[in-house]
Design a protein around this motif. Structure first.
Motif, mmCIF file in Angstrom:
data_model
loop_
_atom_site.group_PDB
_atom_site.id
_atom_site.type_symbol
_atom_site.label_atom_id
_atom_site.label_comp_id
_atom_site.label_asym_id
_atom_site.label_seq_id
_atom_site.Cartn_x
_atom_site.Cartn_y
_atom_site.Cartn_z
ATOM 1 N N TYR A 164 -58.708 70.168 -36.098
ATOM 2 C CA TYR A 164 -57.985 68.798 -35.689
ATOM 3 C C TYR A 164 -56.705 69.068 -35.231
ATOM 4 N N SER A 176 -56.935 59.163 -35.831
ATOM 5 C CA SER A 176 -57.783 59.314 -34.704
ATOM 6 C C SER A 176 -57.718 57.915 -34.278
ATOM 7 N N ASP A 233 -59.358 63.669 -31.574
ATOM 8 C CA ASP A 233 -59.783 63.108 -30.641
ATOM 9 C C ASP A 233 -60.630 64.110 -29.169
ATOM 10 N N SER A 234 -60.320 65.550 -29.422
ATOM 11 C CA SER A 234 -60.724 66.176 -28.343
ATOM 12 C C SER A 234 -62.080 66.575 -28.762
ATOM 13 N N PHE A 235 -62.826 67.273 -27.601
ATOM 14 C CA PHE A 235 -64.122 67.490 -27.503
ATOM 15 C C PHE A 235 -64.615 68.244 -28.849
ATOM 16 N N TYR A 236 -63.956 69.469 -29.102
ATOM 17 C CA TYR A 236 -64.313 70.369 -30.141
ATOM 18 C C TYR A 236 -64.027 69.611 -31.644
ATOM 19 N N SER A 237 -63.276 68.877 -31.637
ATOM 20 C CA SER A 237 -62.969 68.214 -32.756
ATOM 21 C C SER A 237 -64.106 67.346 -33.192
ATOM 22 N N ARG A 271 -60.651 62.155 -40.391
ATOM 23 C CA ARG A 271 -60.229 61.590 -39.007
ATOM 24 C C ARG A 271 -59.197 60.609 -39.033
ATOM 25 N N TYR A 331 -56.326 71.516 -31.544
ATOM 26 C CA TYR A 331 -57.100 70.756 -30.468
ATOM 27 C C TYR A 331 -56.921 69.247 -30.386
ATOM 28 N N GLY A 332 -56.503 68.658 -31.361
ATOM 29 C CA GLY A 332 -56.320 66.982 -31.356
ATOM 30 C C GLY A 332 -57.429 66.544 -31.987
#
Lengths: 193, 167
Positions: free
Chosen positions: B101, A159, B107-111, A154, B104-105
């Motif tokens: 990652y 992140s 910090d997205s929900f799916y990640s 992450r 969807y990014g």
């Protein structure tokens, strides 16, 4: 059962590749497995060498048994077959501690040592003992406080909050572990052990 | 913070060894020597596992199954694949997590969901094959059943908890 799954995976995989898949890729997959496993062992081997060395110092100085004595109070009821002060409880405790801190690499050598010392207590050497199954159940349900690989990944992806999943991971893993222990108890009870 | 864990463990163990007057160097070598035997025993297990899992995963059967089920589910294909693959292959799921990652990014929900699933269970099949294989046990009895059930419970609770916390 693992052995059956192993066979089914190969048969289903090859037949499915013949019908719907790519046979050239299948050839590569089969041959590359040898290469990948050698690479993996070359990665793991030095780490095992390192941790078994460190672990031996910890064993001789007595810090390992000191550390795991506090854990073994909790662990002992889960492993009633293991005699008190048997070394296998120390290895199990060390494996769990390493897993808790996300040191998966350090956990494996301790886990293997735990298995071989549990095997010494095992009456039928070809059959898993109840303690072994309890141990692998805890291990595969993946108790961890710091999921290091995830956090590192992450951070790599920049992140905003790399550690945000620590809480959700901790709760889910706790539920899974408690569930694993309950199921383990119930099934072991059915076998009258 | 987590960067301090590893060196601290080494420091504490060696320092305690000095206090207790352990022959540190000899102890380290003695323990380390065992790694040869251990690595030799686990190598065939690793090879066997990788061979079987790779043939199965690369055959595309799982992907086709997921594609077939996809219209009935409201979660992206990568997340479904992650759930199915988690007990089978650690490398494959890590690759899937990378895809999630990127797509969807981070910090997205799916990640967040994917990270939780990846973190809350272990590669069951690999661990069982390695641990029982290393001591020559053929009959693993109910070990696989317990571990797989625990994986399912872990994945389902990840779903619920992530919905509650992050959605």
């Amino acid at each position: 059962m693992v052995s059956k799954i192993w066979g089914y995976f190969i048969v289903i995989g090859i037949v499915y590749s013949f019908i719907f898949g790519d046979v050239i890729a299948l050839n590569e997959t089969i041959l590359n497995s040898t290469k990948t496993s050698l690479e993996l062992i070359l990665q793991i081997f030095p780490v095992i060498a390192l941790w078994l060395g460190i672990a031996e110092i910890a064993t001789q100085s007595g810090i390992l048994s000191k550390l795991s004595n506090s854990l073994s109070r909790i662990l002992h009821p889960l492993f009633p077959e293991i005699p008190k002060n048997h070394i296998s409880l120390n290895y199990i405790a060390s494996n769990i501690i390493a897993n808790l801190f996300g040191l998966g690499n350090a956990a494996t050598p301790f886990g293997l040592k735990a298995m071989s010392s549990l095997q010494e207590l095992n009456k039928d050497k070809t059959r898993a003992s109840r303690s072994m199954i309890t141990f692998t159940s805890i291990n595969t349900s993946g108790v961890t406080i710091v999921p290091t690989t995830i956090i590192a990944l992450r951070i790599l992806y920049k992140s905003n909050s790399p550690t945000i999943t620590v809480i959700s991971t901790l709760i889910s893993t706790l539920i899974a572990t408690v569930f694993a222990l309950i199921i383990d108890r119930l099934i072991a009870g059915r076998y009258h052990e | 913070m987590s960067d301090y864990v590893l060196p601290l463990i080494v420091l504490i163990i060696v320092f305690y060894g000095i206090i207790k007057k352990v022959d540190l160097y000899d102890a380290f070598i003695k323990g380390s020597k065992e790694s040869f035997k251990m690595s030799f025993t686990i190598f065939p297990n690793l090879l066997a596992m990788l061979l079987s899992v790779n043939i199965f995963v690369n055959s595309g059967l799982l992907e086709d199954m997921v594609n077939f089920l996809l219209p009935f589910l409201k979660v992206p294909i990568e997340v479904i694949s992650l759930m199915i693959m988690r007990p089978i292959s650690g490398n494959a799921t890590l690759a899937l997590l990378n895809t999630i990652y990127t797509k969807y990014g981070v910090d997205s929900f799916y990640s967040l969901l994917g990270s939780t699933i990846q973190g809350c269970t272990d590669t069951t099949l690999y661990v069982l094959a390695l641990y029982y294989g290393s001591v020559g046990i053929k009959n693993t009895r109910y070990a696989l059943r317990v571990s797989l059930l625990a994986d399912i419970v872990g994945i389902v609770s990840s779903l619920i908890i992530c919905y509650l916390l992050f959605f």
